[in-house]
Motif scaffolding. Structure first.
Motif, PDB file in Angstrom:
ATOM      1  N   LYS A 131      37.887  -9.886  29.808  1.00 52.86           N
ATOM      2  CA  LYS A 131      37.367  -8.599  29.059  1.00 52.86           C
ATOM      3  C   LYS A 131      38.511  -7.585  28.626  1.00 52.86           C
ATOM      4  N   SER A 132      39.837  -7.835  29.327  1.00 53.19           N
ATOM      5  CA  SER A 132      40.897  -7.163  28.683  1.00 53.19           C
ATOM      6  C   SER A 132      41.808  -7.564  27.411  1.00 53.19           C
ATOM      7  N   VAL A 133      41.395  -8.673  27.023  1.00 53.25           N
ATOM      8  CA  VAL A 133      41.913  -9.574  26.158  1.00 53.25           C
ATOM      9  C   VAL A 133      40.961  -9.860  24.766  1.00 53.25           C
ATOM     10  N   LEU A 134      41.501  -9.640  23.672  1.00 54.02           N
ATOM     11  CA  LEU A 134      40.814  -9.648  22.430  1.00 54.02           C
ATOM     12  C   LEU A 134      40.789 -11.403  21.945  1.00 54.02           C
ATOM     13  N   CYS A 135      39.764 -11.832  21.459  1.00 49.46           N
ATOM     14  CA  CYS A 135      39.606 -13.073  20.968  1.00 49.46           C
ATOM     15  C   CYS A 135      40.680 -13.389  19.779  1.00 49.46           C
ATOM     16  N   PRO A 136      41.307 -14.590  19.746  1.00 42.94           N
ATOM     17  CA  PRO A 136      42.174 -14.817  18.803  1.00 42.94           C
ATOM     18  C   PRO A 136      41.896 -14.425  17.256  1.00 42.94           C
ATOM     19  N   CYS A 137      40.496 -14.643  17.045  1.00 39.93           N
ATOM     20  CA  CYS A 137      40.096 -14.381  15.867  1.00 39.93           C
ATOM     21  C   CYS A 137      39.860 -12.541  15.335  1.00 39.93           C
ATOM     22  N   LYS A 138      40.147 -12.095  16.673  1.00 40.40           N
ATOM     23  CA  LYS A 138      40.108 -10.536  16.464  1.00 40.40           C
ATOM     24  C   LYS A 138      39.125  -9.889  16.071  1.00 40.40           C
ATOM     25  N   LYS A 139      37.705 -10.610  16.455  1.00 42.33           N
ATOM     26  CA  LYS A 139      36.522  -9.907  15.980  1.00 42.33           C
ATOM     27  C   LYS A 139      35.672  -9.666  17.347  1.00 42.33           C
ATOM     28  N   GLY A 140      36.472  -9.346  18.503  1.00 43.45           N
ATOM     29  CA  GLY A 140      35.712  -8.974  19.768  1.00 43.45           C
ATOM     30  C   GLY A 140      36.594  -9.286  20.827  1.00 43.45           C
ATOM     31  N   VAL A 141      35.868  -9.177  22.159  1.00 40.68           N
ATOM     32  CA  VAL A 141      36.424  -9.404  23.237  1.00 40.68           C
ATOM     33  C   VAL A 141      36.351 -10.993  23.404  1.00 40.68           C
ATOM     34  N   LEU A 142      37.539 -11.278  24.128  1.00 38.50           N
ATOM     35  CA  LEU A 142      37.507 -12.816  24.661  1.00 38.50           C
ATOM     36  C   LEU A 142      36.275 -13.245  25.323  1.00 38.50           C
ATOM     37  N   TYR A 143      35.900 -12.508  26.325  1.00 32.93           N
ATOM     38  CA  TYR A 143      34.725 -12.756  27.276  1.00 32.93           C
ATOM     39  C   TYR A 143      33.498 -13.209  26.465  1.00 32.93           C
ATOM     40  N   ASP A 144      33.297 -12.240  25.350  1.00 28.01           N
ATOM     41  CA  ASP A 144      31.922 -12.536  24.650  1.00 28.01           C
ATOM     42  C   ASP A 144      32.133 -13.830  23.573  1.00 28.01           C
ATOM     43  N   HIS A 145      33.246 -14.365  23.317  1.00 31.90           N
ATOM     44  CA  HIS A 145      33.241 -15.507  22.213  1.00 31.90           C
ATOM     45  C   HIS A 145      33.256 -16.862  22.708  1.00 31.90           C
ATOM     46  N   ASP A 146      32.656 -17.830  22.225  1.00 29.29           N
ATOM     47  CA  ASP A 146      32.870 -19.355  22.194  1.00 29.29           C
ATOM     48  C   ASP A 146      33.444 -20.011  21.400  1.00 29.29           C
ATOM     49  N   SER A 147      34.356 -19.299  20.398  1.00 30.85           N
ATOM     50  CA  SER A 147      35.102 -20.213  19.381  1.00 30.85           C
ATOM     51  C   SER A 147      36.095 -21.323  19.936  1.00 30.85           C
ATOM     52  N   PRO A 148      36.322 -22.271  18.986  1.00 34.42           N
ATOM     53  CA  PRO A 148      37.372 -23.336  19.960  1.00 34.42           C
ATOM     54  C   PRO A 148      38.626 -22.526  20.260  1.00 34.42           C
ATOM     55  N   SER A 149      39.229 -21.635  19.446  1.00 26.83           N
ATOM     56  CA  SER A 149      40.429 -20.842  20.000  1.00 26.83           C
ATOM     57  C   SER A 149      40.269 -19.912  21.117  1.00 26.83           C
ATOM     58  N   ALA A 150      39.055 -19.210  21.337  1.00 23.97           N
ATOM     59  CA  ALA A 150      38.730 -18.437  22.445  1.00 23.97           C
ATOM     60  C   ALA A 150      38.558 -19.582  23.655  1.00 23.97           C
ATOM     61  N   GLU A 151      37.834 -20.530  23.370  1.00 21.93           N
ATOM     62  CA  GLU A 151      37.726 -21.422  24.711  1.00 21.93           C
ATOM     63  C   GLU A 151      39.097 -21.761  25.247  1.00 21.93           C
ATOM     64  N   GLN A 152      40.111 -22.065  24.239  1.00 16.71           N
ATOM     65  CA  GLN A 152      41.431 -22.685  24.504  1.00 16.71           C
ATOM     66  C   GLN A 152      42.353 -21.542  25.423  1.00 16.71           C
ATOM     67  N   LEU A 153      41.913 -20.215  24.990  1.00 13.79           N
ATOM     68  CA  LEU A 153      42.562 -19.288  25.697  1.00 13.79           C
ATOM     69  C   LEU A 153      42.010 -18.783  27.068  1.00 13.79           C
ATOM     70  N   LYS A 154      40.534 -19.295  27.116  1.00 13.31           N
ATOM     71  CA  LYS A 154      39.757 -19.065  28.635  1.00 13.31           C
ATOM     72  C   LYS A 154      40.291 -20.051  29.380  1.00 13.31           C
ATOM     73  N   VAL A 155      40.659 -21.456  28.902  1.00 17.23           N
ATOM     74  CA  VAL A 155      41.105 -22.487  29.669  1.00 17.23           C
ATOM     75  C   VAL A 155      42.575 -22.129  30.423  1.00 17.23           C
ATOM     76  N   LEU A 156      43.561 -21.453  29.280  1.00 18.09           N
ATOM     77  CA  LEU A 156      44.628 -20.914  29.632  1.00 18.09           C
ATOM     78  C   LEU A 156      44.419 -19.681  30.887  1.00 18.09           C
ATOM     79  N   ILE A 157      43.742 -18.839  30.664  1.00 18.26           N
ATOM     80  CA  ILE A 157      43.691 -17.742  31.927  1.00 18.26           C
ATOM     81  C   ILE A 157      43.026 -18.474  33.178  1.00 18.26           C
ATOM     82  N   SER A 158      42.136 -19.354  33.057  1.00 15.32           N
ATOM     83  CA  SER A 158      41.593 -19.833  34.111  1.00 15.32           C
ATOM     84  C   SER A 158      42.588 -20.581  34.953  1.00 15.32           C
TER      85      SER A 158
END
Length: 149
Positions: free
Chosen positions: A26-53
């Motif tokens: 919730k404190s990081v923006l999605c790499p596409c910069k169209k919202g918060v990472l928590y709310d996105h399911d794009s491939p780049s967002a999923e990759q960043l979520k895996v990194l954070i986990s």
């Protein structure tokens, strides 16, 4: 009794890690910069979520992380993440600020949201109160004019 205590501690550690991951997402923006990472399911967002986990795990295991780098990330990004982690890892786990530093080093500083939301929320409340005041004033004036006619 000891078995129950071990299960309880394991469950609490898991809940703490998931809560920490959600807070970071919730404190990081999605790499596409169209919202918060928590709310996105794009491939780049999923990759960043895996990194954070992987980064929130305690203790942090560099060997399993290196395996993840080979399967989920391209060589350039993987090298950047590995060197940034080695530079920021001070103990057996990473703090929120260290994870933010790692993400900003390899994905860009603009993905990290400012943490001073208190100042922004005060301005938001003031704007909402001003809008409400003028809205009620307009309704009051409209009702007064309707009664007179």
């Amino acid at each position: 009794m000891l078995r129950f205590l071990i299960i309880f501690i394991t469950l609490m550690t898991f809940v703490w890690a998931v809560d920490r991951q959600v807070e970071l997402e919730k404190s990081v923006l999605c790499p596409c910069k169209k919202g918060v990472l928590y709310d996105h399911d794009s491939p780049s967002a999923e990759q960043l979520k895996v990194l954070i986990s992987e980064l929130v795990k305690t203790p942090f295991d560099m060997k399993s992380f290196s395996g993840l780098m080979l399967t989920k990330f391209d060589k350039e990004r993987g090298d950047c993440l590995t060197s940034s982690i080695q530079k920021n890892l001070s103990g057996d786990s990473l703090t929120k600020d260290q994870i933010h530093t790692i993400i900003s080093d390899c994905y860009g500083e603009d993905l990290i949201m400012p943490s001073n939301k208190e100042g922004n929320s005060i301005i938001l409340y003031i704007v909402i109160l001003i809008i409400l005041f003028f809205g009620f004033l307009a309704v009051y004036v409209f009702i007064r004019q309707s009664r007179i006619n």
